[in-house]
Design a protein around this motif. Structure first.
Motif, short mmCIF file in Angstrom:
data_model
loop_
_atom_site.label_atom_id
_atom_site.label_comp_id
_atom_site.label_asym_id
_atom_site.label_seq_id
_atom_site.Cartn_x
_atom_site.Cartn_y
_atom_site.Cartn_z
N ARG A 521 0.93 -1.25 -0.01
CA ARG A 521 -0.26 -0.02 0.05
C ARG A 521 0.89 1.25 0.11
NH1 ARG A 521 -4.61 -0.51 4.19
NH2 ARG A 521 -3.01 -1.40 5.71
N LEU A 522 0.08 2.24 -0.25
CA LEU A 522 1.00 3.64 -0.55
C LEU A 522 0.08 4.81 0.03
CD1 LEU A 522 3.09 5.37 -2.54
CD2 LEU A 522 0.89 5.64 -3.83
N GLY A 523 0.84 5.83 1.09
CA GLY A 523 -0.34 6.71 1.41
C GLY A 523 -0.30 7.91 0.38
N ILE A 524 -1.41 8.54 0.47
CA ILE A 524 -1.81 9.69 -0.16
C ILE A 524 -2.33 10.84 0.98
CG2 ILE A 524 -2.49 8.66 -2.23
CD1 ILE A 524 -5.39 8.92 -1.56
N TYR A 525 -1.71 11.93 0.74
CA TYR A 525 -1.76 13.06 1.83
C TYR A 525 -2.40 14.11 1.29
CZ TYR A 525 1.56 9.82 4.28
OH TYR A 525 2.16 8.81 4.96
N GLU A 526 -3.00 15.03 2.28
CA GLU A 526 -3.72 16.15 1.96
C GLU A 526 -3.20 17.10 3.36
OE1 GLU A 526 -7.88 16.92 1.27
OE2 GLU A 526 -7.98 17.19 3.45
N LEU A 527 -2.36 18.12 2.97
CA LEU A 527 -1.57 18.84 3.74
C LEU A 527 -1.99 20.19 3.96
CD1 LEU A 527 0.82 18.82 6.09
CD2 LEU A 527 2.45 19.18 3.91
N LEU A 528 -2.83 20.63 5.12
CA LEU A 528 -3.08 21.76 5.40
C LEU A 528 -2.18 22.58 6.32
CD1 LEU A 528 -7.03 22.88 6.19
CD2 LEU A 528 -5.17 23.95 7.01
N VAL A 529 -1.53 23.55 6.10
CA VAL A 529 -0.64 24.45 6.72
C VAL A 529 -1.37 25.81 7.18
CG1 VAL A 529 1.54 25.59 7.16
CG2 VAL A 529 1.18 23.40 5.84
N LEU A 530 -1.60 26.17 8.37
CA LEU A 530 -2.32 27.16 8.81
C LEU A 530 -1.53 28.42 8.49
CD1 LEU A 530 -4.07 25.12 10.32
CD2 LEU A 530 -4.41 26.83 11.87
N ASP A 531 -2.11 29.60 7.73
CA ASP A 531 -1.47 30.80 7.49
C ASP A 531 -2.53 31.83 8.16
OD1 ASP A 531 -3.44 30.76 5.71
OD2 ASP A 531 -2.25 30.82 4.00
N GLU A 532 -2.04 33.17 8.08
CA GLU A 532 -2.88 34.13 8.39
C GLU A 532 -4.46 34.24 8.15
OE1 GLU A 532 -2.71 35.80 11.39
OE2 GLU A 532 -0.81 34.45 11.56
N PRO A 533 -4.66 34.16 6.60
CA PRO A 533 -6.09 34.24 6.53
C PRO A 533 -6.75 33.06 6.82
CG PRO A 533 -4.55 34.62 4.52
CD PRO A 533 -3.72 34.27 5.64
N LEU A 534 -6.25 31.69 7.01
CA LEU A 534 -7.03 30.51 7.45
C LEU A 534 -7.26 31.04 8.89
CD1 LEU A 534 -5.14 27.51 5.64
CD2 LEU A 534 -7.65 28.37 5.16
N ARG A 535 -6.39 31.24 9.51
CA ARG A 535 -6.42 31.63 11.00
C ARG A 535 -7.69 32.52 11.37
NH1 ARG A 535 -1.85 29.37 13.54
NH2 ARG A 535 -0.19 29.06 12.25
#
Length: 585
Positions: A521-535
């Motif tokens: 198996r292989l991992g697939i990833y979604e990476l959400l890095v918080l920045d000012e607009p998201l905060r």
């Protein structure tokens, strides 16, 4: 004075427990000067003295093996001159004998003692494992490698290894077990003990365990139903059914597993958890045992934790280079919270362990609170959560803060108390890794708010959210090109013009992948890095859909996109990505 190398060796009893150099001198294989030379080298190089003596050419591997056997008081036998009775051969399956490289040569059934021949005096793993698997006292003797190989070929030929189907036929014809059919709960403890010591039951269970480990199964299920008893393996996330044994062996198998895991065989009304430790070909394997009472008997699930099979290396979990670079930058932040999210069995623990393994240096103190501790890693202080005695995640975390850690792993944030202490840890200069159960990265924020977390605390401490899934890899042995239909493309919201001349692959199925078309198996990833607009959006309690749209606008690649890239790379299939990911709103 010259020492003769041909002096008559003393009896084995006089050599037990002696130092290996002394034994080799006593048996006339070495002079004192040669042992002292090897000891001087050992001071510089370290390592076993015997290995150094072999490297110097002073003794052969076989001579060292005999000396090691004498040291442990192990007798030396000539297996080639023995005729082994059929009932002794039947005490062990062919697969077990070949896997552990042992041959039984004597048996005392009344006392429960089995004598085994092995060709390596250091093969303590075999004797320890077989003591667990066979529930017998094991006595070992040393023989020559040639004699052992000849005996394996004579008594346990590879081509005639027992199959699970053959053993089930044997079970069905066993009159002693058949008498327990339709007895329900009216079987007393003495009868249960008689059932679980039955040779066919032992052989079937041991073969199922060895086969599961060989096929890299992650779980083994034993499930009682009204009219049948099912056995299933989970391989690469998918359950496969085996030939079912007769229903009346369900109690024997569940009781046998309980004995191996040191659980109470008399207790059939309450859930029980335990552990079986084995070592296969030198690789440590833990079997986590869960026993659950049901309407028709006890359902038993074994989680196979094969430490040799797990890739605790961030470069091998499946992240793309750009994701990996961002994740590594986040890992080396001095404080904050990194959340890994996804359903059970999506590889979250493996990813976090791989991150901790990379951070695991003498300068960094790492503490983990887990339920359960899945892999023992040197250098990490790992704590097993025990809610039954009051050791919860929150209580462990409070104690952690007084242990001067740099990095903390919280197995799972389940309640507001654990979330608040995780935030407190992040605010006081610690890096905290934890997991949540949500469908994607943006949903994790809503989950934390639902727990009762204040938005300003989330924005002050949360650095990133990683969502992941595991998709099956196409088997490289039977990988085949094909052209998907318009309907198949539509399932991923694609049109034929979107893919152009893109080449797609699937696995036809072969012996290497058990005709599934997939291997690993292989991992697939979604990476959400918080920045000012998201905060700012989190502070305003924006909906998950709004957060997701903004995150995508700011460069987040969704799980579905990550899956598409894996398809276009030719490592997985359309069906796998459809099965494991959801359509974005």
């Amino acid at each position: 004075m010259t020492e003769s190398l041909k002096a008559k060796p003393p009896p084995v009893e006089q050599l037990r427990g002696r130092q290996i150099g002394r034994i080799l001198i006593k048996t006339g294989k070495l002079r004192r000067a040669q042992v002292h030379e090897a000891l001087d080298i050992q001071k510089e190089k370290r390592g076993p003295l015997g290995k150094i003596l072999v490297e110097l050419g002073y003794v052969s591997d076989e001579e060292l093996n005999i000396a090691l056997a004498a040291q442990s008081g192990m007798p030396i036998i000539e297996l080639g001159k023995m005729d082994i009775a059929p009932e002794i051969v039947d005490a062990m399956s062919a697969q077990m004998a070949n896997t552990y490289r042992v041959v039984p040569y004597d048996l005392d059934a009344e006392r429960g003692v089995l004598w085994l021949a092995l060709d390596n005096a250091d093969n303590f793993v075999a004797t320890d494992d077989l003591r667990t698997l066979l529930s017998m006292e094991i006595k070992a003797a040393l023989c020559s490698p040639g004699d052992l190989q000849a005996a394996l070929e004579r008594y346990y030929p590879e081509g005639e290894q027992e199959s699970i189907a053959n053993l089930i036929d044997e079970l069905s014809e066993d009159e002693d077990l058949a008498k327990f059919s339709d007895r329900g709960d009216s079987i007393d403890l003495a009868e249960i003990k008689e059932m679980l010591e039955s040779n066919p039951v032992k052989k079937l269970l041991n073969l199922v365990l060895l086969q599961a480990i060989k096929d890299k199964a992650s779980d083994i299920h034993f499930e009682p139903f009204e009219d049948e008893f099912k056995m299933r393996y989970r391989i690469d996330g998918v359950l496969y059914e085996m030939v079912p044994p007769p229903k009346y062996v369900a109690l024997a198998i569940s009781s046998r597993i309980k004995v191996m895991a040191n659980l109470d065989i008399a207790e059939r009304r309450l859930p029980q958890d335990g552990r079986i430790e084995l070592s296969l070909r030198g690789m440590p394997i833990d079997l986590r045992v869960s026993v659950l009472p049901t309407m028709f008997g006890e359902s038993v699930v074994l989680r196979v934790l094969d430490r040799s099979n797990v890739q605790l290396n961030l470069d091998k979990v499946g992240m793309r280079d750009e994701e990996l670079n961002i994740f590594r930058q986040l890992m080396h932040k001095p404080n904050g919270i990194i959340v890994n999210t996804g359903p059970t069995g999506s590889g979250k623990t493996t990813t976090l362990y791989a991150a901790l393994q990379e951070l695991n240096t003498p300068e960094i103190k790492i503490l983990t609170a887990e339920d359960p501790v899945e892999y023992d890693i040197d250098g990490l202080i790992q704590t097993q959560i025990r809610a039954d005695v009051g050791l919860t995640f929150a209580r462990a975390l409070r104690a952690f803060l007084r242990q001067d850690p740099d990095v903390i792993l919280v197995g799972e944030v389940r309640d507001i108390e654990t979330a608040q202490i995780s935030v407190q840890a992040a605010l006081t200069g610690h890096l905290v890794f934890t997991t949540l159960h949500t469908n994607d990265a943006p949903s994790a924020v809503a989950r934390l708010l639902d727990l009762g977390m204040e938005p300003f605390l989330i924005t002050a401490t949360l650095e990133a959210i990683v969502a992941q899934r595991l998709v099956r890899r196409i088997c490289l042995n039977c990988k085949t090109e094909y052209r998907p239909t318009e309907e198949q493309l539509m399932e991923l919201s694609l049109r034929p013009e979107d893919v152009g001349e893109q080449v797609f692959f699937y696995g036809k199925g072969c012996d290497y992948c058990n005709n599934t078309g997939y291997r690993g198996r292989l991992g697939i990833y979604e990476l959400l890095v918080l920045d000012e607009p998201l905060r700012e959006l989190i502070m305003r309690r924006a909906s998950t859909a709004v957060l997701r749209r903004e995150a995508v606008k700011r460069g987040m690649r969704t799980l579905r996109d990550a899956g598409l890239r894996a398809i276009f790379d030719g490592v997985t299939t359309l069906d796998e990505v459809v099965r494991e990911t959801i359509v974005e709103e």
